[in-house]
Enzyme design. Structure first.
Site, PDB file in Angstrom:
ATOM      1  N   ARG A 229      34.409  43.622  19.366  1.00  0.00           N
ATOM      2  CA  ARG A 229      32.972  43.894  19.408  1.00  0.00           C
ATOM      3  C   ARG A 229      32.581  43.991  20.875  1.00  0.00           C
ATOM      4  NH1 ARG A 229      33.445  45.438  14.963  1.00  0.00           N
ATOM      5  NH2 ARG A 229      32.598  44.568  13.044  1.00  0.00           N
ATOM      6  N   HIS A 277      33.839  53.891  18.095  1.00  0.00           N
ATOM      7  CA  HIS A 277      34.115  52.886  17.050  1.00  0.00           C
ATOM      8  C   HIS A 277      34.991  53.475  15.927  1.00  0.00           C
ATOM      9  CE1 HIS A 277      32.428  48.919  15.285  1.00  0.00           C
ATOM     10  NE2 HIS A 277      33.591  49.194  14.718  1.00  0.00           N
TER      11      HIS A 277
END
Ligand code: NAP
Length: 314
Positions: A229, A277
């Site tokens: 993250r 991502h």
């Protein structure tokens, strides 16, 4: 008659319909309805919610909810948004997802190991120059996080001949991998790694984990990959260490704010590779089958698969 299952997401109606169709195919015995289309009675009756980035207000409408199944492996936002009084949360644990992440870790390790960023820059300047080749056994890859994804990645890297280290909260045993834990363990892993790969969940303990001090612990010329993250790495500290030449390159797949802001310095930095991502997307077919199996087991036995420890944050 069994209670309906609520599907809860922030996605468009069209996107939701695709997922509901896929889930319904995997468990034809169930009625799966978008929370947006449920009647008040259905809101009260639903015991299970299948969620993908749900709005907490929508979860709040389901007064009889017994548990939540996330379609994603990473549940940090869900845990933060639902708070401590949430019904039990089951996250997606899919061997296919682990395989895809391990593939991404190997792919981007090769990208760094075989000097692709440097060759790309040489090409731009029409420079014909070979860089030294290093055998994978001379290259240490340090995995920060040795859970489902880290363990699968470690195995894949070992099979490719890399020297692998792994760090986790509780000490793990994995054949051929130097496993570490604690502050001193992280220091050692950073000091030894040519390439460090972040695969820890974002929690109160891991937010800002990779800061200037820890990046400084790495060897000069080492690189870092973040597949966890965004907030696990302090962005400004990373920029500083890249600019000083201490860190050679960063591959970033995750960011504090996604999509990455158009003004972000990361986009144009010559030592940063930006990915949108994509390192391990959820596979709709395999994840629907896993969710279906978990729901079927619960209907039959009342047993839940392993749930998230909300206090711990993962
Ligand atoms: P997991 O099985 O829960 O493993 C997490 C690992 O991190 C475990 O080894 C855990 O230690 C370690 N850890 C957690 N907090 C720690 C701390 N404070 N200090 C040291 N180690 C700590 O999770 P996973 O399935 O491998 O997934 C990891 C993360 O990958 C997810 O949370 C998500 O953020 C990210 N992810 C990214 C993508 C993508 O496309 N970029 C896709 C899926 C997931 P223990 O083993 O001792 O518990």
């Amino acid at each position: 008659m069994t209670s309906p299952i609520a599907y809860v997401s922030r996605a468009t109606d069209e996107e939701e319909a695709k997922w509901i169709a896929m889930l319904s195919q995997a468990m034809p015995e169930e009625t799966i309805v978008s929370v947006r289309q449920m009647t008040d009675d259905q809101h009260k009756a639903a015991e299970i919610a299948v969620v993908a980035n749900p709005d907490p207000d929508d979860i709040g409408k389901l007064s009889g909810l017994k548990w939540i199944h996330s379609l994603w492996a990473g549940v940090e936002r869900l845990v933060a948004e639902l708070g401590p009084s949430t019904p039990p949360i089951v996250r997606l644990t899919d061997p296919e997802l682990s395989r895809v992440m391990a593939e991404a870790v190997l792919a981007w390790t090769y990208y760094l190991h075989r000097d692709m960023p440097a060759y790309r820059q040489q090409q731009e300047r029409r420079i014909w120059k070979d860089l030294d080749y290093r055998h994978p056994r001379e290259v240490t890859v340090g995995l920060i996080g040795l859970g489902l994804l880290g363990t699968a990645s470690a195995k894949r890297l070992q099979d490719a001949g890399f020297n692998v280290m792994g760090w986790s909260r509780s000490l793990k045993v994995q054949e051929g991998v130097e496993t570490l834990s604690g502050e001193a363990g992280l220091d050692r892993l950073l000091a030894k790694s040519d390439i460090a790969v972040c695969l820890v969940p974002l929690t109160a303990q891991t937010r800002g984990l990779i800061n200037a001090r820890r990046l400084q612990r790495m060897k000069k010329g080492a690189s870092i990959i973040n597949f966890a993250r965004g907030a696990v790495i302090v962005g400004d500290d990373l920029l500083e260490l890249l600019d000083s030449g201490h860190i050679a390159h960063a591959v970033l797949d995750v960011f504090e704010k996604e999509p990455l802001d158009a003004n972000s310095a990361f986009w144009t930095h010559p030592k940063i590779t930006v990915l949108p991502h994509i390192s391990a997307p959820t596979d709709p077919r395999s994840s629907a089958a896993i969710v279906a199996q978990n729901i079927r087991n619960w209907r039959l036995s009342g047993n839940l698969p392993a749930t998230i420890d909300v206090q711990r944050g993962y």
